[in-house]
Design an enzyme around this catalytic site. Structure first.
Site, mmCIF file in Angstrom:
data_model
loop_
_atom_site.group_PDB
_atom_site.id
_atom_site.type_symbol
_atom_site.label_atom_id
_atom_site.label_comp_id
_atom_site.label_asym_id
_atom_site.label_seq_id
_atom_site.Cartn_x
_atom_site.Cartn_y
_atom_site.Cartn_z
ATOM 1 C CD GLU A 99 97.946 -18.179 28.803
ATOM 2 O OE1 GLU A 99 98.341 -19.137 28.015
ATOM 3 O OE2 GLU A 99 98.362 -18.236 29.914
ATOM 4 C CD GLU A 145 97.387 -22.532 30.965
ATOM 5 O OE1 GLU A 145 98.355 -23.138 31.191
ATOM 6 O OE2 GLU A 145 96.595 -22.218 30.123
HETATM 7 O O1 AHR Z 1 100.963 -19.152 26.154
HETATM 8 C C1 AHR Z 1 101.760 -20.060 26.502
HETATM 9 C C2 AHR Z 1 101.525 -20.938 27.662
HETATM 10 O O2 AHR Z 1 100.192 -21.286 27.531
HETATM 11 C C3 AHR Z 1 101.460 -20.057 28.815
HETATM 12 O O3 AHR Z 1 102.566 -20.063 29.495
HETATM 13 C C4 AHR Z 1 100.729 -21.147 29.677
HETATM 14 O O4 AHR Z 1 99.716 -20.453 30.698
HETATM 15 C C5 AHR Z 1 99.751 -21.802 28.662
HETATM 16 O O5 AHR Z 1 99.530 -23.161 28.953
#
Ligand code: AHR
Length: 503
Positions: A292, A173
């Site tokens: 994610e 990210e």
């Molecule tokens: O999954 C929780 C968080 O969400 C992770 O660490 C990050 O990559 C995202 O913002």
């Protein structure tokens, strides 16, 4: 009762359903690792301190590749801290989650745990506060068989065979202002390209993921992908997508349609990647690693969970421990439908996360482990979605949402496995008050019987599994399903997720 109609034809293939789409994600965050997968004092702990009850649940969940060790955590992580004799490993501040990382569990222990659960390792390198050299060092440590300083260090640390890690994320990210070492698309794209080239010089077999946007609602979305891919297109195999959904301001109608947003997100990123491909005159496709995705009540974390204070860095605090309802699980199941609908370009994905932290599996220290409502759509889809994803013809009534406009009440995807001749169908009914009668034209599938039917629904759409009531919510067989001649009919209750296996 509203009606909907679906036509399935095994000739209309989208693409193979890659096992990697059923990946997970373990971050050093909250009680995920410590007091989650690892609890040496627990009655079920094995000789390595891992909870056997959690191992069994992870196996049942059916997770393929597991992304590790972060997440935001990775942008402050020094991988060397997590290997070697445990007594010598440093305790470090984890700035991302305002916690203390003891490094009691590191690369070797996690790889051992993966061997127990039968999943593959996907590693993220720190491109937030570190760079190309540290990424190369980790790759040498992990993938070179022997004969160099770092591979020898791995052997000395107890692992003779190389870890042989295939999938590598180039940071995490990097578009997010919250990320340690956050960069512009231009700066990140150049760094990712340099690092990817160097990593391939060391091990040409690695598959590399460039960071895409942390959500389709980032102000830089679209342009971020274009710029990053302009720098990295020849160097990487994947661009990542991240998306989390939650019910906001009591707007259940929009929340139930979250997969519409995921569909649009994927299609926009594919269009952007293909634009760069055209500009560069490239032959290859860059695919999506949706590494994610989940339902996450982020607003709750921002308002309640946040840890602060210069002298307050707890070890394994309770963080992001969302408790999921039936409605959450229906949205979750629909997100899986969206991923499979895009099987031609989404060839890897990671459910964020696995245990205790926005997770399908919960644990209590010294106590039980149990399945959240979201566990079921994942385990059933991972088991049944085999072979090819199919393009369906769906006619369904629509409803109007505040967030996404007019959306269909029903969403669906199907898979067909030519080897076993089994077909799986995954369905959601997003209506809050009406059951839907669905007719499925299965003429081209030939004679079919229903091998399995599972429907997750409840009179209380906010019903949840908890420590006190760990089995309150579970899917049940759907007794309404009938097959006559070349048609299948089924009733989908309001706010429900359904899976069928036809053989
Ligand atoms: O999954 C929780 C968080 O969400 C992770 O660490 C990050 O990559 C995202 O913002």
């Amino acid at each position: 009762m509203p009606t909907a109609r679906l036509t399935i034809d095994p000739h209309f293939r989208i693409g193979p359903v890659h096992r990697r789409v059923f990946g997970g994600f373990v971050e050093h965050l909250g009680r995920h690792v410590y007091d989650g997968i690892y609890e040496p004092g627990h009655p079920t702990a094995d000789a390595d301190g891992f909870r056997a009850d959690v191992i069994e649940l992870v196996k049942e969940l059916g997770v393929s590749t597991i992304r590790y060790p972060g997440g935001n955590f990775v942008s402050g992580f020094r991988w060397e801290d997590s290997v070697g004799p445990r007594a010598e490993r440093p305790r470090r501040l984890d700035l991302a989650w305002h916690s203390t990382e003891t490094n009691e569990v590191g690369l070797h222990e996690f790889a051992d745990w993966l061997d127990k659960v039968g999943s593959d390792l996907m590693l993220a390198v720190n491109l937030g506060t570190r760079g190309t050299l540290e990424a190369l060092d980790l790759l040498e440590y992990a993938n070179i068989t022997g004969g160099t300083a770092l591979s020898q260090r791995r052997i000395d640390n107890g692992r003779t065979d190389a870890f042989g890690v295939k999938m590598w994320c180039l940071g995490n990210e990097m578009d997010g202002p919250w990320q340690l070492g956050h960069r512009s698309a231009d700066d990140y794209g150049k760094l990712a390209s340099r690092t990817a080239k160097a990593m391939r010089q060391l091990d040409p077999s690695v598959e590399l993921v460039a960071c895409g946007s942390s959500s389709a609602h980032m102000p830089t979305f679209g342009e971020w992908e274009r710029v990053v891919l302009s720098h990295t297109y020849d160097d990487v195999d994947y661009i990542s997508c991240h998306a989390y959904y939650e019910e906001k301001d009591g707007d259940l109608g929009s929340f139930l349609a979250s997969a519409v947003d995921m569909d649009r997100f994927i299609e926009t990123v594919v269009a952007t990647a293909d634009h760069v491909k055209a500009v560069l005159g490239s032959e290859k496709n860059v695919n999506i690693s949706f590494d994610e995705w989940n339902v996450w009540y982020i607003s709750r974390f921002q308002n309640v969970d946040k840890i602060e204070g210069i002298d307050n860095w707890p070890v394994a605090p309770r963080l992001l421990e969302d408790v999921y309802s039936v409605a959450d699980a229906v949205v979750f199941g629909n997100l899986l439908i969206s991923l499979i609908k895009h099987a031609d370009r989404v060839t890897s994905a990671s459910l964020a996360q696995l245990v205790n932290v926005i997770a399908p599996i919960m644990t209590e220290p010294g106590g039980p482990a149990w399945r959240q409502a979201t566990f079921f759509p994942f385990s059933i889809t991972s088991r049944l979605a085999q072979g090819e994803a199919l393009e369906l013809k769906l006619d369904a009534p629509t409803y109007t949402t505040r967030e996404y406009g007019e959306v269909p009440i029903v969403d669906a995807v199907a898979t067909h496995d030519p080897e076993t001749d089994r077909t799986a169908v995954f369905l959601v009914n997003r209506s809050q008050d009406e059951a839907v009668t669905l007719t499925v034209d299965i003429a081209t599938l030939g004679a079919r019987t229903v091998l399995e039917s599972h429907t997750l629904a409840d009179d209380d759409v906010y019903a949840k599994n908890t420590l006190e009531e760990p089995e309150r919510v579970a899917p049940k067989p759907n007794d309404s399903v009938r097959v006559e001649d070349s048609e299948l009919t089924i009733t989908l209750p309001p706010v429900s997720w359904t899976a069928l296996s036809l053989g």
